[in-house]
Design a protein around this motif. Sequence first.
Motif, short mmCIF file in Angstrom:
data_model
loop_
_atom_site.label_atom_id
_atom_site.label_comp_id
_atom_site.label_asym_id
_atom_site.label_seq_id
_atom_site.Cartn_x
_atom_site.Cartn_y
_atom_site.Cartn_z
N GLY A 32 -9.15 -3.83 -26.10
CA GLY A 32 -10.61 -3.79 -26.24
C GLY A 32 -11.34 -4.43 -25.09
O GLY A 32 -11.04 -4.17 -23.93
N LYS A 33 -12.28 -5.28 -25.43
CA LYS A 33 -13.14 -5.85 -24.38
C LYS A 33 -12.52 -7.06 -23.69
O LYS A 33 -13.04 -7.54 -22.71
CB LYS A 33 -14.46 -6.30 -25.01
CG LYS A 33 -15.34 -5.16 -25.44
CD LYS A 33 -16.62 -5.73 -26.04
CE LYS A 33 -17.42 -4.61 -26.69
NZ LYS A 33 -18.52 -5.15 -27.50
N GLY A 34 -11.46 -7.59 -24.25
CA GLY A 34 -10.92 -8.86 -23.75
C GLY A 34 -10.30 -8.78 -22.37
O GLY A 34 -10.19 -7.72 -21.77
N ASN A 35 -9.86 -9.93 -21.87
CA ASN A 35 -9.23 -10.01 -20.55
C ASN A 35 -7.93 -9.23 -20.50
O ASN A 35 -7.49 -8.82 -19.44
CB ASN A 35 -8.90 -11.47 -20.20
CG ASN A 35 -10.16 -12.29 -20.07
OD1 ASN A 35 -11.22 -11.75 -19.72
ND2 ASN A 35 -10.06 -13.58 -20.34
N ARG A 36 -7.32 -9.10 -21.64
CA ARG A 36 -6.03 -8.42 -21.69
C ARG A 36 -6.10 -6.97 -21.22
O ARG A 36 -5.11 -6.38 -20.84
CB ARG A 36 -5.49 -8.46 -23.14
CG ARG A 36 -4.36 -9.41 -23.29
CD ARG A 36 -3.87 -9.64 -24.69
NE ARG A 36 -4.19 -8.63 -25.68
CZ ARG A 36 -3.40 -7.61 -26.01
NH1 ARG A 36 -2.28 -7.41 -25.38
NH2 ARG A 36 -3.75 -6.78 -26.95
N PHE A 37 -7.30 -6.41 -21.21
CA PHE A 37 -7.45 -5.02 -20.80
C PHE A 37 -6.98 -4.83 -19.35
O PHE A 37 -6.23 -3.91 -19.04
CB PHE A 37 -8.90 -4.57 -20.96
CG PHE A 37 -9.08 -3.08 -20.98
CD1 PHE A 37 -8.78 -2.34 -22.11
CD2 PHE A 37 -9.55 -2.41 -19.86
CE1 PHE A 37 -8.95 -0.96 -22.13
CE2 PHE A 37 -9.73 -1.03 -19.86
CZ PHE A 37 -9.42 -0.31 -21.00
N GLY A 38 -7.44 -5.73 -18.47
CA GLY A 38 -7.04 -5.67 -17.06
C GLY A 38 -5.54 -5.84 -16.90
O GLY A 38 -4.88 -5.10 -16.17
N GLU A 39 -5.00 -6.80 -17.61
CA GLU A 39 -3.56 -7.08 -17.56
C GLU A 39 -2.75 -5.87 -18.04
O GLU A 39 -1.77 -5.48 -17.42
CB GLU A 39 -3.25 -8.19 -18.57
CG GLU A 39 -2.79 -9.50 -18.01
CD GLU A 39 -2.71 -10.50 -19.14
OE1 GLU A 39 -1.89 -10.31 -20.06
OE2 GLU A 39 -3.52 -11.45 -19.13
N THR A 40 -3.20 -5.31 -19.14
CA THR A 40 -2.49 -4.18 -19.73
C THR A 40 -2.54 -2.97 -18.80
O THR A 40 -1.58 -2.23 -18.67
CB THR A 40 -3.07 -3.83 -21.11
OG1 THR A 40 -3.25 -5.03 -21.84
CG2 THR A 40 -2.16 -2.91 -21.89
N LEU A 41 -3.67 -2.81 -18.09
CA LEU A 41 -3.79 -1.71 -17.13
C LEU A 41 -2.77 -1.86 -16.00
O LEU A 41 -2.14 -0.88 -15.60
CB LEU A 41 -5.18 -1.72 -16.50
CG LEU A 41 -6.26 -0.86 -17.12
CD1 LEU A 41 -7.52 -0.98 -16.28
CD2 LEU A 41 -5.83 0.59 -17.19
N ASN A 42 -2.61 -3.09 -15.50
CA ASN A 42 -1.63 -3.33 -14.43
C ASN A 42 -0.22 -3.02 -14.90
O ASN A 42 0.56 -2.38 -14.18
CB ASN A 42 -1.68 -4.80 -13.99
CG ASN A 42 -2.87 -5.07 -13.11
OD1 ASN A 42 -3.33 -4.19 -12.37
ND2 ASN A 42 -3.41 -6.27 -13.19
N PHE A 43 0.08 -3.48 -16.08
CA PHE A 43 1.40 -3.27 -16.65
C PHE A 43 1.68 -1.77 -16.82
O PHE A 43 2.73 -1.27 -16.43
CB PHE A 43 1.46 -4.00 -18.00
CG PHE A 43 2.84 -4.13 -18.54
CD1 PHE A 43 3.79 -4.92 -17.90
CD2 PHE A 43 3.20 -3.48 -19.72
CE1 PHE A 43 5.07 -5.04 -18.41
CE2 PHE A 43 4.49 -3.60 -20.23
CZ PHE A 43 5.42 -4.38 -19.58
#
Length: 127
Positions: A32-43
């Motif tokens: 969702g909107k959290g910081n994890r979005f960027g991380e998950t995209l990289n992964f």
Amino acid sequence: MLWNKSLETGIALIDTQHKELFRQIDDLLDAGKGNRFGETLNFLEKYIVKHFTDEQKMHVTSKYPKAAKHKEYHDNYVTVFSKLKEKYAKEGPTLENRIAINKTVVGWLKSHILVHDREFAEYYKSL
Ligand SMILES: [Fe+2]
């Protein structure tokens, strides 16, 4: 889960990796909107590249006549994906960016699997 049986190619390595890709996309949507979005995209980007490389190896070793064309589809996708990722990095998780990523990532992958990976699977299984 976004993956479903209609996406099965019958080639174990490919199906396992496709399932993992969709699992990661599920994560992306959950992030969702959290910081994890960027991380998950990289992964996800790294996993996409790994998966494409593995698929392309199978194309080459099995002398698939459409190997070059198929690699082009993969290369184009990686370019589109990294452009979206850059846009996301610059602008953040705006609704527009999240919708674009979800649509592109899920939409492209599904139609690629249903058309091109399936075509390869038919070839591979006929050898
Ligand atoms: Fe493919």
